[in-house]
Design a protein around this motif. Structure first.
Motif, short mmCIF file in Angstrom:
data_model
loop_
_atom_site.label_atom_id
_atom_site.label_comp_id
_atom_site.label_asym_id
_atom_site.label_seq_id
_atom_site.Cartn_x
_atom_site.Cartn_y
_atom_site.Cartn_z
N TYR A 149 0.87 -1.19 0.00
CA TYR A 149 0.00 0.00 0.00
C TYR A 149 0.89 1.23 0.00
O TYR A 149 2.11 1.13 0.21
CB TYR A 149 -0.93 0.00 1.22
CG TYR A 149 -0.33 -0.54 2.50
CD1 TYR A 149 0.66 0.15 3.19
CD2 TYR A 149 -0.75 -1.76 3.00
CE1 TYR A 149 1.22 -0.36 4.35
CE2 TYR A 149 -0.19 -2.29 4.17
CZ TYR A 149 0.79 -1.58 4.84
OH TYR A 149 1.36 -2.10 5.98
N LEU A 174 -2.94 -11.24 -4.83
CA LEU A 174 -3.27 -9.93 -5.38
C LEU A 174 -2.98 -8.82 -4.37
O LEU A 174 -3.35 -8.93 -3.19
CB LEU A 174 -4.75 -9.89 -5.77
CG LEU A 174 -5.23 -8.63 -6.49
CD1 LEU A 174 -4.63 -8.55 -7.88
CD2 LEU A 174 -6.76 -8.62 -6.57
N GLU A 179 -4.15 -5.64 -3.27
CA GLU A 179 -5.44 -4.95 -3.43
C GLU A 179 -5.28 -3.47 -3.74
O GLU A 179 -6.07 -2.90 -4.50
CB GLU A 179 -6.30 -5.13 -2.17
CG GLU A 179 -6.70 -6.57 -1.88
CD GLU A 179 -7.74 -7.10 -2.86
OE1 GLU A 179 -8.32 -6.28 -3.61
OE2 GLU A 179 -7.96 -8.33 -2.88
N GLU A 180 -4.29 -2.82 -3.17
CA GLU A 180 -4.16 -1.37 -3.33
C GLU A 180 -3.23 -0.97 -4.48
O GLU A 180 -3.02 0.22 -4.71
CB GLU A 180 -3.70 -0.74 -2.02
CG GLU A 180 -4.74 -0.82 -0.91
CD GLU A 180 -4.48 0.19 0.19
OE1 GLU A 180 -4.14 1.35 -0.13
OE2 GLU A 180 -4.61 -0.19 1.37
#
Length: 786
Positions: free
Chosen positions: A127, A562, A564-565
């Protein structure tokens, strides 16, 4: 540029040809060779947590390793499946999970204990992160917070005070294009890419010699040519699938010649794992090696031309293709005068190759109707690189090896889609489709709908130096936006680079993983943005191969790990533009990859066809099968230009060596094996000739020191078959020997070759201690009371 279209993949010759075998003993038993099958099993094991996704990448995506352009398991050259360890080595970057939180937010000094190789294995950036001045750890940010900080800083700065850089790490044409457009929209021409430090001189040289900066030939032209000549290239190491092409070329009668200081084992004997015959018995790739001095290529090529001109004096037409030259070439008389003025003594001394050996190759080429010349970093990473490559073009033009089947000039690129970076405009000297000339700038202003900054942007090396300018200087770089890359391990003078990176107000790392440069301080903040890989890019993306094939790589679903961000790189650039210039950002907004491709087809007219690439397997080749087809070049008068240059003086003093860098088992600066499987060299081994070792009383494996006025490299002597007076160190470990600020005058590539002294380590250290003591005592005597 050419009317003939590529015919698509053809069948390989199946009949075994034992004359090309290394040994009848199967699987190279007893030989020094890579363990391809064992390494493949290890890579499969490393990806076991995400094996299904890894399989889909390999079978559906376009390779994000080298620039051969394998799509799924197939390419446009030979029928049948293709796979190599280079591609498999970078696979884990796409399949691994996120960094663990305790790693992401560890004390910065703990993170700095990791090497780039170790950091790479820890996982992907999860992130957005920030580390402000004085902070010991990275903190989590939202995307909005991160982008607002960057945008706020950009609004405060003159556009000449920030810059963009894009590496070749799987970046697509779409991302290169959007980055180039957004940079100009924001008002800066400080945008550069990884081609600057590898093949930028190839483009520059070819543009001035034949009017176009790309390969004029295809890999299929190897199959039927008389001579396939590699200059300063270890194609088998950088692009292992190319060994299949070499074997096919040899089976169809081509002679493979290598011009390189070091008789590279990977170009001498190779076991091709996906070819049963070669996997069993190996392949003798090169038919002959010409071990030229580092930096001696121009003299070597002038020797070839001088012998041709001498042949012509005895028999007109015995060496020069006069019909081609008269119809399609400028500068013949000037070139002949320049070359004939040079003495054989000067040519032999500079090249390191005897007159007799030069004559052998000159006669071979004179008797060859067809030839393909391929080259790589051995020619491009010099302060006279453009002149190097212009001389390769001279040879082709004099013989008419251009614009037809089985012939051509091929800059052999090592990274997927780096060919597309400049063609998309991510370069301070170009815009999509052409240069930064007034006509093209006006054309792009009409297409883009906004005014372009007209001042000349700086190359990557200069922007890094400009970080250290006085605070009030209009070109002092205060913010650097990096899409991948690790300047600490790719640029000369790493100590200076570290100081420069720390001097930036804000440094942005848009990337997949941490590397050592991510961990350097900044005056205000270091911001890290998690990027998607090319296989996650929304709507898929395209990449351009060495032979100008533009491949579509689809978005691949099913990543168990994966991030996500993570965001598609082109989307991040658009987000930035909207925050810096919200009122006019609609001019750079794209809703899909398809919209980008539609505009690329207009902006770069060579790429008309990219808009039709929409699914797995879609591909087209810009420019046709051969550029300069029929000898007609895209120059003002349609002719190629012979470029006359002098033999460069390397300023090598008696007893000194010329040092160059080499790659081992690595992908650019990302090292995958500490020991080279082809020659068993370790990362701090110095490759040198045994006779040079004897002269220095150095034994094989003994500690030595390589030093000059810029740095010191401590390693061990490793005796190999390399030209006398030349040594090789690994990249990037040897970069401490290289000075900053030495750029090739046309293309701006840093000079990665240098003179240096070599000594036994114990002698060097003893002498150093004595010198220090003597200086110390002298200082005491000067300052002693009377």
């Amino acid at each position: 540029m050419g009317e003939t279209k590529h015919q698509g993949p053809i069948k390989a010759t199946k009949t075994p040809q034992p004359k090309h075998w290394v040994s009848p003993v199967p699987f190279g038993l007893g030989k020094v060779k890579p363990q391809h099958f064992r390494d493949t099993m290890k890579i499969a094991w490393d990806n076991r947590d995400n094996l299904g996704y890894a399989t889909r990448i390999v079978t559906q995506g376009v390779c994000d390793g080298c620039a051969l352009g394998v799509s799924g398991l197939y390419d446009q050259t030979l029928k049948g499946p293709h796979m190599c360890t280079t591609r498999l080595n970078v696979l884990r970057l796409n399949t691994m999970p996120a960094l663990k939180e305790e790693i992401v937010h560890a004390d910065i000094d703990e993170l700095r204990k990791y090497s780039s190789t170790e950091l790479r294995k820890l996982g992907r950036i999860p992130y957005p992160l920030i580390r402000r001045k004085g902070e010991r750890k990275f903190s989590r940010l939202t995307w909005d917070e991160a982008m607002d900080i960057i945008a706020k800083k950009m609004k405060q700065l003159d556009p000449k005070q920030y810059g963009f850089y894009l590496t070749s790490r799987g970046i697509t044409n779409e991302s290169y294009y959007v980055a180039a457009k957004v940079a100009r929209f924001l008002g800066t021409n400080n945008i550069d890419n990884a081609s600057r430090i590898c093949h930028s001189p190839s483009k520059t040289a070819l543009k001035r010699s034949i009017g176009v900066g790309a390969s004029t030939a295809n890999y299929q032209d190897w199959f039927g040519t008389d001579v396939l000549l590699f200059w300063g290239s270890v194609a088998s190491n950088a692009s292992p699938v190319s060994t299949k092409y070499m074997l096919e070329a040899k089976k169809r009668g081509a002679k493979i010649i290598v011009v390189n200081p070091y008789k590279e084992p990977a170009l001498d004997k190779y076991w091709i794992p996906s070819n049963m015959e070669s996997a069993l018995f190996g392949t003798k790739l090169a038919d002959d090696f010409y071990q030229v001095n580092i930096g001696g290529d121009i003299a070597f090529m002038h020797g070839i031309m001088k012998h041709w001109f001498e042949m012509e004096e005895k028999e007109y037409g015995s060496a020069i293709n006069h019909e081609f030259v008269q119809q399609h070439v400028n500068g013949y008389d000037e070139l002949k005068e320049t070359v004939m003025q040079q003495s054989w003594e000067e040519i032999v001394k500079s090249s390191g190759v005897s007159r007799e050996r030069i004559a052998e190759l000159a006669v071979l080429l004179a008797n060859s109707k067809n030839a393909v010349f391929a080259w790589a970093l051995g020619l491009t990473m010099h302060s006279f690189a453009t002149d190097n490559i212009s001389q390769v073009a001279n040879l082709a033009l004099l013989r008419g090896y251009l614009g037809r089947k089985y012939n051509g000039l091929m800059p052999f690129r090592g990274h997927s889609s780096v060919q597309g970076s400049g063609e998309m405009g991510a370069d301070p000297f170009v815009l999509p489709g052409s240069g930064f000339d007034p006509e093209n700038a006006e054309r792009m202003e009409r297409i883009w709908g906004f005014e372009l900054p007209k001042w000349q942007g700086d190359i990557v090396g200069v922007t890094l130096e400009n970080i250290m300018l006085p605070e009030d200087h209009e070109r002092k770089i205060k913010l650097y936006y990096l899409s991948g890359g690790n300047f600490l391990e790719t640029m000369p003078d790493p100590d200076f680079i570290e100081k420069a990176l720390a001097e930036l107000d804000i440094r942005v790392h848009q990337d997949i993983i941490f590397n050592t440069s991510t961990l350097v301080d900044a005056k205000e903040a270091v911001i890290v943005l998690p990027a998607k890989t090319r296989y996650e890019q929304d709507g898929g993306g395209t990449s351009t191969s060495t032979e100008r094939m533009v491949y579509f790589s689809p978005e691949i679903e099913g990543n168990k790990n994966l991030i996500e961000e993570a965001r598609s790189e082109w989307k991040i650039y658009i987000d930035l533009a909207k925050r810096v210039k919200p009122d006019t950002a609609h001019l750079v907004d794209f809703q899909s990859g398809q919209e980008i491709r539609d505009e690329i087809a207009i902006a770069n007219r060579d790429y008309d066809g990219i808009q039709h690439l929409k699914k797995q397997g879609d591909v087209f080749q810009w420019g046709g099968a051969w550029l300069c087809e029929g000898g007609i070049c895209p120059t003002p008068d349609g002719k190629g230009n012979l470029i006359s240059v002098e033999i460069p003086d390397l300023n090598k003093k008696d007893g000194q060596f010329i040092v160059t860098s080499r790659r081992g088992k690595q992908f650019n600066s990302m090292v995958y094996k500490e020991v080279d499987p082809f020659n068993k060299a370790e990362r701090y081994d110095v490759l040198m000739n045994a006779q040079d070792g004897k002269r220095l009383s150095v034994a094989d494996g003994e500690g030595i020191v390589v030093y000059n006025g810029f740095g010191v490299f401590q390693g061990r002597a490793k005796f190999v078959d390399i030209a006398l007076g030349n040594i090789e160190v690994h990249f990037p470990e040897g970069n401490f020997l290289l000075p900053r600020g030495r750029y090739e005058k046309y293309a701006g590539i840093p000079d990665y070759n240098i003179t240096a002294t070599v000594e036994k380590a114990d002698r060097y250290n003893a002498r150093k201690d004595v010198q220090y003591q003597e200086k110390h005592i002298e200082d005491l005597e000067v300052n002693a009371p009377m």
